[in-house]
Design an enzyme around this catalytic site. Structure first.
Site, PDB file in Angstrom:
ATOM      1  N   SER A 210      27.538  43.977 -33.263  1.00  0.00           N
ATOM      2  CA  SER A 210      27.396  42.679 -34.525  1.00  0.00           C
ATOM      3  C   SER A 210      28.449  41.746 -34.414  1.00  0.00           C
ATOM      4  O   SER A 210      29.481  42.477 -34.153  1.00  0.00           O
ATOM      5  CB  SER A 210      26.851  43.552 -35.702  1.00  0.00           C
ATOM      6  OG  SER A 210      26.303  42.536 -36.740  1.00  0.00           O
ATOM      7  N   TYR A 223      28.624  48.717 -43.144  1.00  0.00           N
ATOM      8  CA  TYR A 223      27.803  49.017 -41.812  1.00  0.00           C
ATOM      9  C   TYR A 223      28.918  47.741 -40.473  1.00  0.00           C
ATOM     10  O   TYR A 223      29.230  47.523 -39.347  1.00  0.00           O
ATOM     11  CB  TYR A 223      26.712  47.821 -42.419  1.00  0.00           C
ATOM     12  CG  TYR A 223      26.068  47.387 -40.900  1.00  0.00           C
ATOM     13  CD1 TYR A 223      25.057  48.169 -40.215  1.00  0.00           C
ATOM     14  CD2 TYR A 223      26.193  45.767 -40.764  1.00  0.00           C
ATOM     15  CE1 TYR A 223      24.330  47.011 -38.981  1.00  0.00           C
ATOM     16  CE2 TYR A 223      24.991  44.615 -39.329  1.00  0.00           C
ATOM     17  CZ  TYR A 223      24.648  45.528 -39.064  1.00  0.00           C
ATOM     18  OH  TYR A 223      23.652  45.846 -37.756  1.00  0.00           O
TER      19      TYR A 223
END
Length: 318
Positions: A210, A223
């Site tokens: 990500s 995350y």
């Protein structure tokens, strides 16, 4: 756990099926204009990882304009989180390129069945594997059932993930921290460990990381940490496996309109999602999937330990 279906003759074809990688005849220019519409109304889903069937507008994840070239003919893909969002687009793109698909998903049956319909419509085989990749025994069963069905695994994509917002580090409970790492990091470890004995030379592993691993995200600290761990795993595992001829790479999407977004953020935040990207909008799964095709095919035969960045124009160094 496993389910496989065939499209019955004479039944109504699934939404947006093109079949055989032919696309729908739109030009690339019109496709780009279609993406540029962007935007989404306020909305929220109370359950992770979210359902694509409940999103408005629905993500563009059926690879309608994709022109296949037989780059993955005869290959078998095992993908986690393959039922919706980026995973759906990747599964359908790989089917268009000639691969059979073993698709892992948590519990979203309607999304999984729709994705399966599109894979079957491309003339490829598909099995659905329902369960939680945080369970190492489940990961082993997924690999065993894929080998039993297809006889081999050529490509593994660790794509499943979850995220939960928190305004302060102190607000992240031990349970949330452990759950986020269990899905995003431990699940990738368990699935990769189970697959490795079956991978041969020229096999490929692709991890979905990500932009948050590189830029951070103030309300997704746990995350972002998991995605940073996956970047490190990608680089380390690539060095470990390079002499075996197995390539390991990653894709680091920016803001993409997937079910994880309305199931993570409140309605007002969803309405503004993607606006901060240089392109001024969220990406669509269809725009991300070709990066995975490239990394899985022989087109990227001189690449390992690398991460691609389809993120709407944010410049990443490293």
């Amino acid at each position: 756990m496993t389910s496989a279906r065939k499209v019955q003759g004479g039944s109504e074809p699934p939404r947006s099926v093109a079949g055989n990688g032919s696309g729908n005849g739109k030009s690339s220019a019109s496709a780009a204009a279609h993406y540029d519409e962007g935007g989404q109304p306020p909305q929220h889903q109370d359950h992770q990882p979210g359902r694509e069937t409940e999103m408005s507008p629905p993500p563009r994840s059926f690879m309608e304009n994709y022109k296949a070239a037989g780059k993955l003919e005869g290959k078998t893909l095992l993908i986690s989180g393959g039922d919706s969002g980026i995973g759906r687009a990747v599964s359908i793109a790989f089917a268009k390129e000639g691969a059979d698909i073993a698709m892992i998903y948590l519990e979203e049956e309607e999304d999984a069945r729709e994705t399966e319909d599109h894979i079957l419509a491309e003339g490829q085989q598909c099995i659905r594997l329902c369960g939680d990749i945080a369970d190492p025994a489940f990961c082993k069963r997924c690999v065993e059932e894929t080998i039993e069905k297809f006889g081999k695994i050529d490509i593994l994509i660790n794509n499943a993930g979850e995220q939960h917002t928190a305004d302060a580090l102190e607000d992240i409970s031990p349970e949330q921290l452990q759950r986020t790492f269990a899905t995003n990091v431990f699940g990738a470890f368990y699935l990769t460990q189970a697959v490795l004995p079956h991978l041969k030379e020229n096999a490929s592993i692709i991890n979905t990381v990500s932009i948050t691993a590189y830029r951070g995200q103030p309300v997704l600290m746990d995350y972002a940490a998991t995605k940073g761990a996956l970047v490190a795993l990608t680089r380390s595992l690539s060095a470990n496996l390079v002499n075996k001829g197995i390539r390991v790479n990653g894709v680091a999407p920016g803001p993409v309109w997937t079910p994880l977004i309305p199931s993570s953020f409140d309605a007002d935040e969803v309405a503004e999602f993607g606006e901060s990207a240089p392109m001024g909008r969220a990406g669509q799964p269809d725009e991300i999937a070709p990066a995975y095709v490239f990394l899985a095919s022989s087109d990227s035969s001189y690449m390992t330990g690398q991460v691609l960045h389809p993120n709407g124009g944010t410049i990443i160094a490293g």
